[in-house]
Enzyme design. Structure first.
Site, PDB file in Angstrom:
ATOM      1  N   ASP A  13     -32.903  50.860  22.578  1.00  0.00           N
ATOM      2  CA  ASP A  13     -33.064  49.603  21.866  1.00  0.00           C
ATOM      3  C   ASP A  13     -34.353  49.701  21.035  1.00  0.00           C
ATOM      4  O   ASP A  13     -35.194  50.579  21.279  1.00  0.00           O
ATOM      5  CB  ASP A  13     -33.162  48.454  22.878  1.00  0.00           C
ATOM      6  CG  ASP A  13     -33.499  47.136  22.236  1.00  0.00           C
ATOM      7  OD1 ASP A  13     -32.763  46.713  21.331  1.00  0.00           O
ATOM      8  OD2 ASP A  13     -34.526  46.535  22.620  1.00  0.00           O
ATOM      9  N   ASP A  15     -36.330  46.516  19.052  1.00  0.00           N
ATOM     10  CA  ASP A  15     -37.264  45.393  19.169  1.00  0.00           C
ATOM     11  C   ASP A  15     -37.572  45.071  20.627  1.00  0.00           C
ATOM     12  O   ASP A  15     -36.668  44.759  21.405  1.00  0.00           O
ATOM     13  CB  ASP A  15     -36.679  44.155  18.485  1.00  0.00           C
ATOM     14  CG  ASP A  15     -36.523  44.342  16.985  1.00  0.00           C
ATOM     15  OD1 ASP A  15     -37.553  44.404  16.300  1.00  0.00           O
ATOM     16  OD2 ASP A  15     -35.376  44.432  16.515  1.00  0.00           O
TER      17      ASP A  15
END
Length: 231
Positions: A13, A15
């Site tokens: 991932d 953010d």
């Protein structure tokens, strides 16, 4: 990769996991809502962490009183966050170091983010060339996190089985997406806690490990965690 004691791939991932940009998104949400005469709250902001951007745009339209389409709201968010990232990228502790170690071991990687490509490109450009084998961005999928599509697409592009991969996530939304896809998941909560009951769920037996930080986590530690989570 020849050594099958390692994960076939590590799926990242962005953010909140690789970069600490959640405060940038939250600031942009407040700015847009207040500019349109609405009010926003930290609880609203937390509700959007890890979500598909168009879903976030609809949420902001509905709860923030922003009389624009979800797609227009997304573009306004991106304009603000891209401008902030061009000034400074706040990396999460230990993330770049672990990513570099994974690539040095010739393990494939994928960036799996609900941010759109014009934003993720800004982050990837500041990493060593080849840091990610493939990427999946929010504007490339029909159904975003928590749906499994983003992680399923990443595994498909890499030519691996999701269950042979470890995903690294910071949010409950992203964690649910990776688990539903069949991945083993290393959860590193940041702005929003990952519920402990997810790690204990009979639906995902033993496939989630939650740790407080990637700082000081070496490749050998990641491999050990990957095997401890089983299949």
């Amino acid at each position: 990769m020849a050594d099958h004691s390692f994960p076939r791939a590590v799926l990242w991932d962005m953010d909140g996991t690789l970069v600490d940009t959640e405060p940038y998104w939250i600031d942009a949400e407040y700015d847009i809502v207040e500019a349109h005469g609405g009010t926003w709250s930290h609880e609203h902001a937390k509700a959007l962490v890890g979500s598909d951007l168009l879903d976030s745009g609809e949420y902001i339209r509905r709860h923030g009183g922003v009389d624009r389409s979800p797609a227009e709201i997304v573009e306004m968010l991106l304009d603000r966050v891209v401008a902030r990232v061009r000034q400074q990228i706040p990396w999460r502790p230990g993330a770049r170091e672990l990513l570099g170690a994974v690539r040095s071991a010739d393990i494939d990687t994928a960036l799996v983010t609900m941010s759109w490509k014009r934003f993720s490109d800004e982050v990837v450009a500041c990493l060593p060339t080849g840091s990610f084998t493939v990427s999946v961005t929010g504007d490339e999928v029909t159904r975003g996190k928590p749906h499994p599509e983003p992680y399923l697409l990443a595994a498909e592009r890499l030519g691996v089985r999701p269950q042979d991969c470890v995903a690294i996530e910071d949010s409950p939304t992203g964690t649910r997406s990776a688990l539903a896809a069949g991945c083993r998941v290393l959860g590193v909560p940041h702005v929003v806690d990952i519920p402990a009951e997810l790690a204990e769920s009979a639906e995902y037996p033993g496939r989630l490990t939650i740790i407080p930080t990637l700082h000081g986590l070496h490749l050998v530690d990641l491999v050990r965690i990957f095997h401890r989570m089983g299949k």
